[in-house]
Design a protein around this motif. Structure first.
Motif: not given
Length: 465
Positions: A144-149, A181-192
């Protein structure tokens, strides 16, 4: 003085590369040395007779040139040879055939050489940065990584991590109800991670079942510690998911640990997945039992499993079929995905079921909240309620004694009326059958001939006379 100032300015620029690109000290030294040697080789044809010494702590560097001493007037290559008179200015004791070393100021090479060095250094650092980025995220695949839109497009979302690296979240890998929305924080997994022509592209996913697994590992310490193992996951993103867990410690309830006190642990996961319903079940190596648990909350009457074909035929009471199938067929679909078996559902109807009555049909006589309380303990029909004792109903459904008596009276009366109707109908049919039987058993006298009747009448008249 001007040359020294230009050299210091160039070193400051190189120091900026080191700080902004987050390159370690040893790698930075190697890149700088290689860049200097490339520029020198382009200018003089070779860099073999040059020594490049870099001191990253002080932020300076030195370049030393090694040349062979020859007699005056016999210098063929000024880069490799030096006249004796020139060499003695550097080292008074030198002789012909010896080597002499002198320091070279890079600024003496001219502005063009400095610009060439800067361009070469930028290219090598950019290439090194791409290699580091690829190596970093290749090791993070499935994490899981966290990044901003940063920007939202029609088919994907562009995100930036803490280091400013670009990550892509395609539309097909987003939960249907996701909205960013721009600036929103998103959590997801690195798929490839793709690296085509040294162009690194990192793709994320929020629909992969590994994302659900990683969320459980974050929220449930027992899973992270290895006390509870996730054996199987089935998921329809944004709708519903089933997860089978197993505990290696008999003292730990795997389902309870994953759900948490009053759902405290699983609530955060559900919120992250946009209110996706999650069923947690106990894993077992018993295929039949595992399929039954996978079809929860439906209760199975019987099951036939074909392990070779990976098929299962499940028989349920009529009121359980809808629970087994689920809304839009999600429950049975997820159960098939979880168990890796094709599941076929059949209604198990017997004589008792045909004569039973659903509690909903008594809504005009029994309060709805009472019917709901009985359903919560698994009693969906009248006979299911009548099969329990008064005390058991009061305890399990948490109903008062008078309420239970009223319910039992209404249900019993319904079946008594049905029995009376059946009995009266049966008596009527029996009476008709007996009447037909009696008619058939009455002896009808055989008709006597006319001659016999006449003779008997004459004899009677003679007796009277």
């Amino acid at each position: 003085m001007a040359r020294r100032q230009e050299t210091v300015s160039m070193i400051d620029t190189l120091q900026e590369f080191k700080e902004l690109k987050s390159i370690d000290k040893d790698t930075m030294i190697n890149v700088l040395e290689e860049s200097f040697r490339n520029v020198i080789a382009k200018m003089f044809g070779t860099d073999e007779n040059y020594d490049v010494i870099i001191n990253p702590e002080k932020g300076d560097f030195e370049i030393w040139r090694n040349r062979t001493v020859v007699e005056d007037g016999h210098v063929e290559d000024p880069n490799l040879e030096v006249a004796l008179s020139e060499a003695q200015k550097i080292d008074a004791d030198c002789e012909v055939g010896e080597e002499v070393t002198d320091e070279v100021h890079f600024a003496d090479f001219g502005r063009r050489a400095i610009l060439n060095l800067r361009q070469t250094l930028s290219s090598k650092i950019l290439e090194l940065q791409k290699d580091n980025l690829y190596a970093k995220y290749r090791d993070l695949v499935g994490s899981i990584v966290t990044a901003d839109v940063y920007q939202v497009w029609k088919k994907e979302v562009l995100l930036l991590d803490d280091d400013g690296n670009e990550l892509l979240l395609p539309k097909v890998e987003q939960i249907p109800s996701d909205f960013y929305r721009k600036g929103e924080s998103v959590r997801a997994i690195v798929q490839r991670v793709d690296n085509d022509n040294n162009n690194t592209k990192i793709y994320l996913s929020r629909t992969d079942k590994v994302f659900l697994q990683r969320l459980f590992e974050l929220e449930v310490p027992e899973i992270n510690d290895g006390l509870i193992t996730i054996k199987a996951i089935a998921r329809i993103p944004g709708e519903r998911a089933k997860i089978a867990v197993e505990s290696y410690d008999d003292r730990i309830d795997p389902v309870g640990a994953c759900v948490g006190m009053k759902g405290s642990r699983i609530r955060g996961i559900v919120r992250e997945l946009r209110n996706e319903n999650i069923d947690v079940i106990n894993y077992t190596s018993n295929t039949s039992l595992f399929i039954q648990r996978a079809l929860s909350p439906a209760k199975i009457s019987s099951i036939r499993v074909d392990e070779e074909e990976h098929k299962a035929e499940v028989f349920l009471r009529p009121e359980e079929v809808s629970l087994a199938i689920g809304k839009n067929g999600l429950n049975i679909k997820l159960a098939s995905m979880l168990t890796d078996y094709t599941i076929d559902v059949f209604r198990d109807i017997d004589a008792a079921d045909e004569e039973d009555i659903y509690l909903d049909e008594f809504a005009d006589e029994i309060d709805v909240w009472v019917i709901d309380a009985l359903k919560n303990i698994g009693c969906n029909t009248a006979k299911a309620v009548l099969a329990l004792s008064r005390e058991e109903i009061m305890e399990r459904a948490d109903l008062e004694e008078q309420t239970v008596d009223d319910v039992l009276g209404i249900l019993s009366a319904e079946f008594d009326e049905e029995e009376d109707d059946e009995a009266s109908e049966f008596d009527f049919e029996t009476a008709e059958e007996e009447e037909d039987t009696m008619d058939s058993e009455i002896d009808v006298p055989e008709p006597v001939s006319t001659e016999q009747d006449t003779e008997s009448e004459e004899e009677q008249e003679e007796e009277k006379e």
